[in-house]
Design a protein around this motif. Structure first.
Motif, PDB file in Angstrom:
ATOM      1  N   PHE A  11      52.673  62.162  48.572  1.00 34.15           N
ATOM      2  CA  PHE A  11      53.564  62.612  48.334  1.00 34.15           C
ATOM      3  C   PHE A  11      52.976  64.155  48.874  1.00 34.15           C
ATOM      4  CE2 PHE A  11      55.124  64.840  45.050  1.00 34.15           C
ATOM      5  CZ  PHE A  11      56.484  64.815  45.075  1.00 34.15           C
ATOM      6  N   ILE A  12      52.065  64.758  48.315  1.00 30.85           N
ATOM      7  CA  ILE A  12      52.084  66.321  48.826  1.00 30.85           C
ATOM      8  C   ILE A  12      52.573  66.675  49.981  1.00 30.85           C
ATOM      9  CG2 ILE A  12      50.147  68.095  48.681  1.00 30.85           C
ATOM     10  CD1 ILE A  12      49.068  66.658  46.162  1.00 30.85           C
ATOM     11  N   GLU A  13      51.528  65.926  51.316  1.00 32.64           N
ATOM     12  CA  GLU A  13      51.725  66.192  52.372  1.00 32.64           C
ATOM     13  C   GLU A  13      53.733  65.882  52.768  1.00 32.64           C
ATOM     14  OE1 GLU A  13      49.977  67.214  55.030  1.00 32.64           O
ATOM     15  OE2 GLU A  13      48.889  67.463  53.174  1.00 32.64           O
ATOM     16  N   LYS A  14      54.362  64.925  51.994  1.00 31.66           N
ATOM     17  CA  LYS A  14      55.763  65.142  52.507  1.00 31.66           C
ATOM     18  C   LYS A  14      55.996  66.250  52.139  1.00 31.66           C
ATOM     19  CE  LYS A  14      57.689  60.960  51.597  1.00 31.66           C
ATOM     20  NZ  LYS A  14      57.896  59.599  51.163  1.00 31.66           N
ATOM     21  N   GLU A  15      55.875  66.027  50.743  1.00 33.51           N
ATOM     22  CA  GLU A  15      56.656  68.048  49.908  1.00 33.51           C
ATOM     23  C   GLU A  15      55.851  68.856  50.585  1.00 33.51           C
ATOM     24  OE1 GLU A  15      58.854  68.068  47.153  1.00 33.51           O
ATOM     25  OE2 GLU A  15      58.763  65.794  47.877  1.00 33.51           O
ATOM     26  N   LYS A  16      55.694  69.027  51.842  1.00 35.01           N
ATOM     27  CA  LYS A  16      55.237  70.087  51.994  1.00 35.01           C
ATOM     28  C   LYS A  16      56.318  70.428  53.663  1.00 35.01           C
ATOM     29  CE  LYS A  16      49.967  71.288  51.019  1.00 35.01           C
ATOM     30  NZ  LYS A  16      48.466  71.216  51.734  1.00 35.01           N
ATOM     31  N   GLN A  17      56.515  69.011  53.510  1.00 33.55           N
ATOM     32  CA  GLN A  17      57.516  69.201  54.653  1.00 33.55           C
ATOM     33  C   GLN A  17      58.492  69.516  54.752  1.00 33.55           C
ATOM     34  OE1 GLN A  17      56.876  65.299  57.419  1.00 33.55           O
ATOM     35  NE2 GLN A  17      54.475  65.704  57.953  1.00 33.55           N
ATOM     36  N   ARG A  18      58.808  69.604  53.366  1.00 35.09           N
ATOM     37  CA  ARG A  18      60.029  69.372  53.028  1.00 35.09           C
ATOM     38  C   ARG A  18      60.685  71.283  52.286  1.00 35.09           C
ATOM     39  NH1 ARG A  18      60.888  63.736  50.029  1.00 35.09           N
ATOM     40  NH2 ARG A  18      60.757  62.309  51.182  1.00 35.09           N
ATOM     41  N   GLY A  19      59.266  71.777  52.414  1.00 33.57           N
ATOM     42  CA  GLY A  19      59.485  72.828  52.269  1.00 33.57           C
ATOM     43  C   GLY A  19      59.322  73.166  50.519  1.00 33.57           C
ATOM     44  N   SER A  42      59.661  73.624  46.885  1.00 31.59           N
ATOM     45  CA  SER A  42      58.849  74.732  45.347  1.00 31.59           C
ATOM     46  C   SER A  42      58.075  74.514  44.260  1.00 31.59           C
ATOM     47  CB  SER A  42      60.149  75.803  45.144  1.00 31.59           C
ATOM     48  OG  SER A  42      60.631  74.787  43.807  1.00 31.59           O
ATOM     49  N   ASN A  43      57.545  73.305  44.725  1.00 30.04           N
ATOM     50  CA  ASN A  43      56.632  72.808  43.389  1.00 30.04           C
ATOM     51  C   ASN A  43      56.001  72.700  43.717  1.00 30.04           C
ATOM     52  OD1 ASN A  43      59.029  73.094  40.901  1.00 30.04           O
ATOM     53  ND2 ASN A  43      59.942  71.350  42.002  1.00 30.04           N
ATOM     54  N   ILE A  44      55.101  72.785  45.328  1.00 30.60           N
ATOM     55  CA  ILE A  44      53.809  72.231  45.729  1.00 30.60           C
ATOM     56  C   ILE A  44      52.639  72.707  44.904  1.00 30.60           C
ATOM     57  CG2 ILE A  44      53.854  73.972  47.930  1.00 30.60           C
ATOM     58  CD1 ILE A  44      53.438  70.379  48.115  1.00 30.60           C
ATOM     59  N   ASN A  45      52.674  73.677  44.205  1.00 28.89           N
ATOM     60  CA  ASN A  45      51.294  74.460  44.081  1.00 28.89           C
ATOM     61  C   ASN A  45      51.384  73.788  42.325  1.00 28.89           C
ATOM     62  OD1 ASN A  45      51.346  76.017  44.915  1.00 28.89           O
ATOM     63  ND2 ASN A  45      51.229  77.660  43.996  1.00 28.89           N
ATOM     64  N   ARG A  46      52.347  73.138  41.722  1.00 34.88           N
ATOM     65  CA  ARG A  46      52.338  71.967  40.563  1.00 34.88           C
ATOM     66  C   ARG A  46      51.980  70.442  41.016  1.00 34.88           C
ATOM     67  NH1 ARG A  46      57.663  70.401  36.959  1.00 34.88           N
ATOM     68  NH2 ARG A  46      58.232  72.968  37.214  1.00 34.88           N
ATOM     69  N   TYR A  47      51.916  69.983  42.148  1.00 32.94           N
ATOM     70  CA  TYR A  47      51.262  69.143  42.521  1.00 32.94           C
ATOM     71  C   TYR A  47      49.992  69.302  43.130  1.00 32.94           C
ATOM     72  CZ  TYR A  47      56.812  68.194  43.205  1.00 32.94           C
ATOM     73  OH  TYR A  47      57.755  67.758  43.032  1.00 32.94           O
ATOM     74  N   LEU A  48      49.304  70.144  43.488  1.00 31.25           N
ATOM     75  CA  LEU A  48      47.887  70.740  43.813  1.00 31.25           C
ATOM     76  C   LEU A  48      47.130  70.875  42.604  1.00 31.25           C
ATOM     77  CD1 LEU A  48      48.872  72.589  46.769  1.00 31.25           C
ATOM     78  CD2 LEU A  48      47.652  70.156  47.043  1.00 31.25           C
ATOM     79  N   VAL A  49      48.390  71.653  41.725  1.00 21.76           N
ATOM     80  CA  VAL A  49      47.230  71.651  40.433  1.00 21.76           C
ATOM     81  C   VAL A  49      47.152  70.160  39.894  1.00 21.76           C
ATOM     82  CG1 VAL A  49      47.626  72.424  37.924  1.00 21.76           C
ATOM     83  CG2 VAL A  49      48.146  73.796  39.871  1.00 21.76           C
ATOM     84  N   VAL A  50      47.583  69.194  40.082  1.00 23.27           N
ATOM     85  CA  VAL A  50      47.328  67.890  38.992  1.00 23.27           C
ATOM     86  C   VAL A  50      46.363  67.798  39.870  1.00 23.27           C
ATOM     87  CG1 VAL A  50      48.680  65.927  38.662  1.00 23.27           C
ATOM     88  CG2 VAL A  50      49.770  67.893  38.172  1.00 23.27           C
ATOM     89  N   LYS A  51      47.015  68.132  40.964  1.00 19.63           N
ATOM     90  CA  LYS A  51      45.708  66.817  42.117  1.00 19.63           C
ATOM     91  C   LYS A  51      44.074  67.477  42.412  1.00 19.63           C
ATOM     92  CE  LYS A  51      44.249  66.388  46.588  1.00 19.63           C
ATOM     93  NZ  LYS A  51      44.371  67.131  48.087  1.00 19.63           N
ATOM     94  N   TYR A  52      43.950  68.732  41.713  1.00 14.84           N
ATOM     95  CA  TYR A  52      42.710  69.114  42.315  1.00 14.84           C
ATOM     96  C   TYR A  52      42.004  69.277  40.772  1.00 14.84           C
ATOM     97  CZ  TYR A  52      43.944  71.486  46.088  1.00 14.84           C
ATOM     98  OH  TYR A  52      44.348  71.861  47.283  1.00 14.84           O
ATOM     99  N   LYS A  53      42.653  68.424  39.543  1.00 13.74           N
ATOM    100  CA  LYS A  53      42.732  68.677  37.946  1.00 13.74           C
ATOM    101  C   LYS A  53      41.506  67.273  38.215  1.00 13.74           C
ATOM    102  CE  LYS A  53      44.794  71.790  34.933  1.00 13.74           C
ATOM    103  NZ  LYS A  53      45.707  71.820  33.520  1.00 13.74           N
ATOM    104  N   LYS A  54      42.350  66.561  38.642  1.00  8.66           N
ATOM    105  CA  LYS A  54      42.050  64.855  38.171  1.00  8.66           C
ATOM    106  C   LYS A  54      40.010  65.101  39.180  1.00  8.66           C
ATOM    107  CE  LYS A  54      46.010  62.481  39.670  1.00  8.66           C
ATOM    108  NZ  LYS A  54      46.069  61.459  38.137  1.00  8.66           N
ATOM    109  N   TYR A  55      39.524  66.007  39.542  1.00  9.47           N
ATOM    110  CA  TYR A  55      38.510  66.551  40.203  1.00  9.47           C
ATOM    111  C   TYR A  55      37.471  67.661  38.925  1.00  9.47           C
ATOM    112  CZ  TYR A  55      39.270  63.731  44.723  1.00  9.47           C
ATOM    113  OH  TYR A  55      39.566  63.135  45.243  1.00  9.47           O
TER     114      TYR A  55
END
Length: 368
Positions: free
Chosen positions: A264-272, A274-287
């Motif tokens: 999903f993050i890769e797809k959203e990066k391609q689409r530009g 604006s919420n990509i940072n929110r998605y990355l925060v969720v991803k990194y918090k899992k670790y």
């Protein structure tokens, strides 16, 4: 591997590990009903007003338990360790253990084993259980508890997306209920050259045929000398996107397992997006959340292993202050990453880095 690890544990190790896991479990079991009671008292009017079926309410509170247990697990873990370690210190059990020739580092071993088990459990929950619980929890909240919740679930105005390397779309507004977008624009490029542009007053998604109906369709093809224009009142076309992809719910990242989230993050990066940072925060918090189990365990043991004149109350007061400082720092930097260009990776790991340094300092002093 775990079997070999447990076989090396002494009676004292097993005693401390048992207290570690039992106190943490008891803390969760005590606070979750309190959380449910507070939540019910706040939301009962909305639930009754919307005539929500009992089974949906029951499912919501099952998701609520998993969602908040994961969210507040660092605080529960930290306070439970301080609680039972302070009791060991007040009963002079720690003095007896250390006086027998066991070093402070060796005394920490069962705590680290406990932190390993808890962090593995938190990691598996974050990957598999929490996404599903988050989906149910947030869906219920937006559907029944928030005023205008259905509209707030998605970004439906001024939607601009890059759907491939050469395709861009725009719509001034989307209505998810009737699957309709307004003031639609589609642009097709060849590198930096615009090949053609499609505009329509509205675009309607047809779920059965999986195509789109465009009203007041206009296509302008760009030529070297002049442009070619096509117009139709109604035009049916297929596009390489679905409306759910264009207007994902605001909490979509929380509802995906790790494999789905990465895609999903890769797809959203391609689409530009604006919420990509929110998605990355969720991803990194899992670790980062599972790693915090080790850091908070060291801090809790270092703070509470000393017998103090004020007794357990002083240790708990220090523990609560540190726990809320951790949560405050986590929220501040998480929000900063979501709302600005600040690196999500750094923002998520700053609390662990800061409290990791604090853990090292407190551990050195505790050994002395």
């Amino acid at each position: 591997m775990l079997k070999q690890l447990f076989s090396k544990l002494t009676i004292i190790d097993r005693y401390i590990l048992k207290r570690y896991l039992m106190t943490f479990s008891t803390m969760l079991l005590l606070f979750i009903p309190i959380g449910i009671t507070v939540d019910v008292s706040e939301k009962i009017n909305k639930i009754l007003e919307n005539k929500v079926p009992f089974l949906k309410v029951a499912a919501y509170y099952l998701d609520f338990i998993i969602y908040f247990a994961n969210l507040l697990f660092p605080i529960f873990l930290f306070l439970s360790i301080i609680w039972f370690t302070s009791k060991l210190a007040n009963n002079t059990e720690i003095v007896a253990i250390l006086s027998s020739g066991i070093s402070f580092g060796r005394f920490l071993r069962p705590y680290m084993v406990g932190a390993t088990l808890v962090s593995l459990f938190a990691l598996l929950m974050g990957f598999f259980l929490v996404p599903k619980a988050s989906d149910g929890f947030n869906n219920f909240r937006y559907m029944y508890l928030k005023g205008g919740g259905r509209q707030e679930m998605r970004q439906t105005s001024d939607v601009y997306r890059q759907i491939s390397d050469t395709e861009f779309i725009y719509a001034s507004n989307f209505s998810q209920e009737i699957k309709t977008g307004y003031n639609f624009v589609y642009e097709k490029f060849d590198k930096e050259k615009l090949l053609y542009k499609i505009t329509a007053n509205s675009i309607v998604y047809n779920p059965k045929t999986k195509d789109y109906t465009l009203m007041n369709y206009t296509k302008r093809s760009i030529g070297e000398l002049d442009d070619r224009i096509e117009t139709e009142n109604v035009k049916t076309m297929k596009f390489n996107f679905e409306m759910d992809d264009l207007t994902p719910v605001v909490y979509i990242a929380e509802t995906l397992n790790m494999t789905e989230l990465n895609k999903f993050i890769e797809k959203e990066k391609q689409r530009g997006s604006s919420n990509i940072n929110r998605y990355l925060v969720v991803k990194y918090k899992k670790y980062s959340i599972p790693i915090s189990a080790f850091i908070l365990t060291i801090i809790a043991v270092s703070v509470s292993s000393m017998k103090r004149r004020g007794g357990m109350g002083i240790n708990l007061a220090i523990g609560i202050a540190i726990a809320f400082a951790y949560v405050f720092l986590d929220k501040i930097f998480g929000t900063l990453a979501e709302k600005s260009t600040f690196s999500p990776f750094i923002a998520v790991w700053i609390p662990n880095i800061v409290f990791g340094i604090l853990a090292y300092y407190l551990l050195k002093n505790a050994k002395r």
